[in-house]
Design a protein around this motif. Sequence first.
Motif, short mmCIF file in Angstrom:
data_model
loop_
_atom_site.label_atom_id
_atom_site.label_comp_id
_atom_site.label_asym_id
_atom_site.label_seq_id
_atom_site.Cartn_x
_atom_site.Cartn_y
_atom_site.Cartn_z
N VAL A 149 1.16 -1.06 -0.42
CA VAL A 149 -0.20 -0.26 0.23
C VAL A 149 1.10 1.05 -0.51
CG1 VAL A 149 -1.73 1.25 1.53
CG2 VAL A 149 -1.53 -1.30 1.56
N VAL A 150 0.93 2.18 -0.70
CA VAL A 150 1.45 3.49 -1.06
C VAL A 150 0.58 3.73 0.01
CG1 VAL A 150 1.87 5.06 -2.87
CG2 VAL A 150 2.26 2.69 -3.13
N LYS A 151 1.10 5.21 0.86
CA LYS A 151 1.02 6.39 1.10
C LYS A 151 1.59 7.48 0.97
CE LYS A 151 -2.55 4.73 3.17
NZ LYS A 151 -4.03 5.67 4.04
N GLY A 152 1.35 8.80 1.20
CA GLY A 152 2.30 10.12 0.95
C GLY A 152 2.04 11.27 2.71
N LEU A 153 3.02 11.54 2.77
CA LEU A 153 3.40 11.82 4.25
C LEU A 153 3.64 12.93 4.02
CD1 LEU A 153 4.91 9.11 6.65
CD2 LEU A 153 2.64 9.35 6.54
N ARG A 154 2.09 14.08 4.58
CA ARG A 154 2.29 15.03 4.60
C ARG A 154 3.58 15.23 6.05
NH1 ARG A 154 -3.38 16.52 2.20
NH2 ARG A 154 -3.11 14.26 3.35
N ALA A 155 2.55 15.76 7.24
CA ALA A 155 3.15 16.22 7.64
C ALA A 155 3.24 15.01 9.46
CB ALA A 155 2.31 17.68 8.61
N VAL A 156 3.68 15.71 10.25
CA VAL A 156 3.98 14.65 11.65
C VAL A 156 2.08 14.20 11.63
CG1 VAL A 156 4.74 14.45 13.77
CG2 VAL A 156 5.61 15.52 12.18
N SER A 157 1.73 15.38 11.38
CA SER A 157 -0.05 14.93 12.23
C SER A 157 -0.61 13.35 10.96
CB SER A 157 -0.83 16.00 11.72
OG SER A 157 -0.56 17.15 10.76
N ASP A 158 0.17 13.76 9.94
CA ASP A 158 -0.37 12.06 8.82
C ASP A 158 0.21 11.01 9.47
OD1 ASP A 158 -1.51 13.37 6.33
OD2 ASP A 158 0.12 13.54 5.62
N TYR A 159 1.57 11.14 9.96
CA TYR A 159 2.47 9.90 10.50
C TYR A 159 1.46 9.25 11.06
CZ TYR A 159 6.13 7.23 11.97
OH TYR A 159 6.89 6.11 13.01
N GLU A 160 1.26 10.10 12.80
CA GLU A 160 0.71 8.74 13.47
C GLU A 160 -0.41 7.62 13.30
OE1 GLU A 160 -1.07 10.16 17.96
OE2 GLU A 160 0.66 11.73 16.92
N LYS A 161 -1.72 8.77 12.01
CA LYS A 161 -3.25 7.55 11.86
C LYS A 161 -2.11 6.68 10.83
CE LYS A 161 -5.20 9.69 8.93
NZ LYS A 161 -5.51 10.46 7.68
N GLU A 162 -1.38 6.92 10.20
CA GLU A 162 -1.19 6.45 9.14
C GLU A 162 -0.07 4.70 9.51
OE1 GLU A 162 -2.31 5.94 6.14
OE2 GLU A 162 -2.90 8.30 5.57
N VAL A 163 0.48 5.43 10.44
CA VAL A 163 1.35 4.02 11.19
C VAL A 163 0.26 3.07 11.78
CG1 VAL A 163 2.69 3.33 13.06
CG2 VAL A 163 3.67 4.97 11.12
N GLN A 164 -0.16 3.80 12.30
CA GLN A 164 -1.53 2.56 13.23
C GLN A 164 -2.44 2.50 12.34
OE1 GLN A 164 -4.58 5.14 14.62
NE2 GLN A 164 -5.85 3.56 16.28
N MET A 165 -2.66 2.74 10.91
CA MET A 165 -3.67 2.12 9.57
C MET A 165 -2.67 0.79 9.08
SD MET A 165 -6.60 3.49 8.54
CE MET A 165 -6.25 3.87 6.70
N ALA A 166 -1.32 1.56 9.19
CA ALA A 166 -0.43 0.44 8.47
C ALA A 166 -0.32 -0.77 9.33
CB ALA A 166 0.72 1.31 8.46
N LEU A 167 -0.24 -1.07 10.81
CA LEU A 167 -0.08 -2.09 11.94
C LEU A 167 -1.53 -2.54 11.39
CD1 LEU A 167 1.48 -0.35 14.16
CD2 LEU A 167 2.41 -2.17 12.96
N ILE A 168 -2.68 -2.17 11.18
CA ILE A 168 -3.94 -2.80 11.30
C ILE A 168 -3.78 -3.31 10.18
CG2 ILE A 168 -6.34 -2.83 11.20
CD1 ILE A 168 -6.01 0.03 13.06
N ASN A 169 -3.52 -2.78 8.78
CA ASN A 169 -3.77 -3.30 7.89
C ASN A 169 -2.57 -5.08 7.76
OD1 ASN A 169 -5.78 -2.64 6.65
ND2 ASN A 169 -4.24 -0.33 6.03
N ARG A 170 -1.64 -4.51 8.64
CA ARG A 170 -0.66 -6.32 8.40
C ARG A 170 -0.74 -7.24 9.43
NH1 ARG A 170 6.23 -5.28 9.21
NH2 ARG A 170 5.17 -4.21 10.03
N LYS A 171 -0.98 -6.77 10.21
CA LYS A 171 -2.02 -7.71 11.08
C LYS A 171 -3.54 -8.10 10.90
CE LYS A 171 -4.16 -8.69 15.64
NZ LYS A 171 -3.43 -9.36 15.87
#
Length: 164
Positions: free
Chosen positions: A86-108
């Motif tokens: 899955v490709v995600k674009g990161l704009r700011a730290v505010s994107d990072y927190e949410k996106e890392v959580q989603m990445a971990l859920i998707n890998r689970k």
Amino acid sequence: MKIAVYPGSFDPITLGHLNIIKRAAVCFDRLVVCVMVNSGKDGGLFTPDERVELIHRVVDRLPNVEVDRSSGLLSDYCRRRKACAVVKGLRAVSDYEKEVQMALINRKLNPRLETMFLPSSAKYTYLSSSVVKEMAFYGSDLSDFVPREIIGDVNEKMRQRREG
Ligand code: ADP
């Protein structure tokens, strides 16, 4: 064949999205830009079908980029499409927190699925679909924000919304 999925609401597609699409497309054999319909952001400016059509027009000349839509879970969609990432674009730290959580859920949910983050190009860090809608509402020039092929569509849709 290495297939990646770039999911989002794309309401509408912006130059920031297009920048991520072009950069990701050279890293994979195929990139599927997928309009996710169930992301909790309802009441969009464009319907999902309209968003797909606008993206089609913008990526027309990128041979390994495909456009699709899904109303299910992203991890299921990626499994069905045999995507490895899955490709995600990161704009700011505010994107990072949410996106890392989603990445971990998707890998689970799909242990063979990796999430790859691409940092936004500096000139698009401020850009989001919401900013585009705000600018369009006030009649600003959209040429620094969205691909030129769709500027007319965004202005027309906003005019209808203002008048309706
Ligand atoms: P938006 O926040 O613009 O409504 P989407 O839900 O359509 O965005 O975003 C889809 C993906 O594109 C997400 O990974 C998001 O972080 C990324 N993205 C959005 N705008 C930009 C940008 N200007 N630069 C880089 N990535 C972006």
